[in-house]
Design a protein around this motif. Structure first.
Motif, PDB file in Angstrom:
ATOM      1  N   SER A   2      47.210  34.087  40.739  1.00  0.00           N
ATOM      2  CA  SER A   2      47.445  32.648  40.819  1.00  0.00           C
ATOM      3  C   SER A   2      48.708  32.302  41.598  1.00  0.00           C
ATOM      4  CB  SER A   2      47.494  32.039  39.412  1.00  0.00           C
ATOM      5  OG  SER A   2      48.569  32.591  38.687  1.00  0.00           O
ATOM      6  N   ASP A  49      34.207  36.202  39.827  1.00  0.00           N
ATOM      7  CA  ASP A  49      35.481  35.703  39.348  1.00  0.00           C
ATOM      8  C   ASP A  49      36.417  35.573  40.547  1.00  0.00           C
ATOM      9  OD1 ASP A  49      37.199  34.792  37.405  1.00  0.00           O
ATOM     10  OD2 ASP A  49      37.876  36.768  36.797  1.00  0.00           O
ATOM     11  N   GLU A  50      37.505  34.875  40.360  1.00  0.00           N
ATOM     12  CA  GLU A  50      38.524  34.660  41.390  1.00  0.00           C
ATOM     13  C   GLU A  50      37.924  34.060  42.660  1.00  0.00           C
ATOM     14  OE1 GLU A  50      41.647  37.431  41.903  1.00  0.00           O
ATOM     15  OE2 GLU A  50      41.457  38.204  39.869  1.00  0.00           O
ATOM     16  N   TYR A  65      39.668  26.536  40.553  1.00  0.00           N
ATOM     17  CA  TYR A  65      39.736  27.934  40.945  1.00  0.00           C
ATOM     18  C   TYR A  65      39.433  28.756  39.709  1.00  0.00           C
ATOM     19  CZ  TYR A  65      41.220  32.239  43.168  1.00  0.00           C
ATOM     20  OH  TYR A  65      41.241  33.503  43.706  1.00  0.00           O
ATOM     21  N   GLU A  67      39.510  32.043  37.677  1.00  0.00           N
ATOM     22  CA  GLU A  67      40.281  33.284  37.636  1.00  0.00           C
ATOM     23  C   GLU A  67      40.295  33.803  36.201  1.00  0.00           C
ATOM     24  OE1 GLU A  67      44.511  34.914  39.321  1.00  0.00           O
ATOM     25  OE2 GLU A  67      44.463  32.886  38.535  1.00  0.00           O
TER      26      GLU A  67
END
Length: 108
Positions: A2, A49-50, A65, A67
């Motif tokens: 992040s 993911d991410e 986003y 994450e």
């Protein structure tokens, strides 16, 4: 992680530069800009993911986003064009989303 994620200020529903795009135009713009397919998901087309995500939830359009199962920087928009315009700027402002950025998960 992040720490590399570009921060967003208050969403600009007018597209900031006067450009409003819909889902089709958004997809075309991301491809034209060389954004990796794994870097984003539109309307649940991916479960990775991410990645940056855009989806419609109960009449509102949301960008965030993803994450580690968390929805970071979640913003709700009243319209498709407002969400798509913001999403496009947000993704394009992150150079790691492009092919050739050296990310280990990059498609060949």
């Amino acid at each position: 992680g992040s720490s590399r994620l570009p921060r967003r200020s208050t969403p600009d529903p007018l597209g900031g530069d006067g450009t409003n795009v819909n889902l089709t135009e958004l997809q075309d713009a991301l491809v034209a800009a060389g954004v990796r397919e794994r870097a984003y998901a539109i309307e649940g087309r991916s479960c990775l993911d991410e990645q940056y995500r855009l989806e419609c939830r109960g009449g509102s359009w949301c960008t965030y986003y993803s994450e580690r199962g968390l929805e970071r920087n979640l913003v709700a928009f009243p319209s498709e064009t407002a969400a798509c315009s913001s999403f496009l700027r947000w993704v394009l402002n992150d150079p790691t989303t492009r092919r050739g950025s050296g990310r280990p998960d990059e498609e060949r």
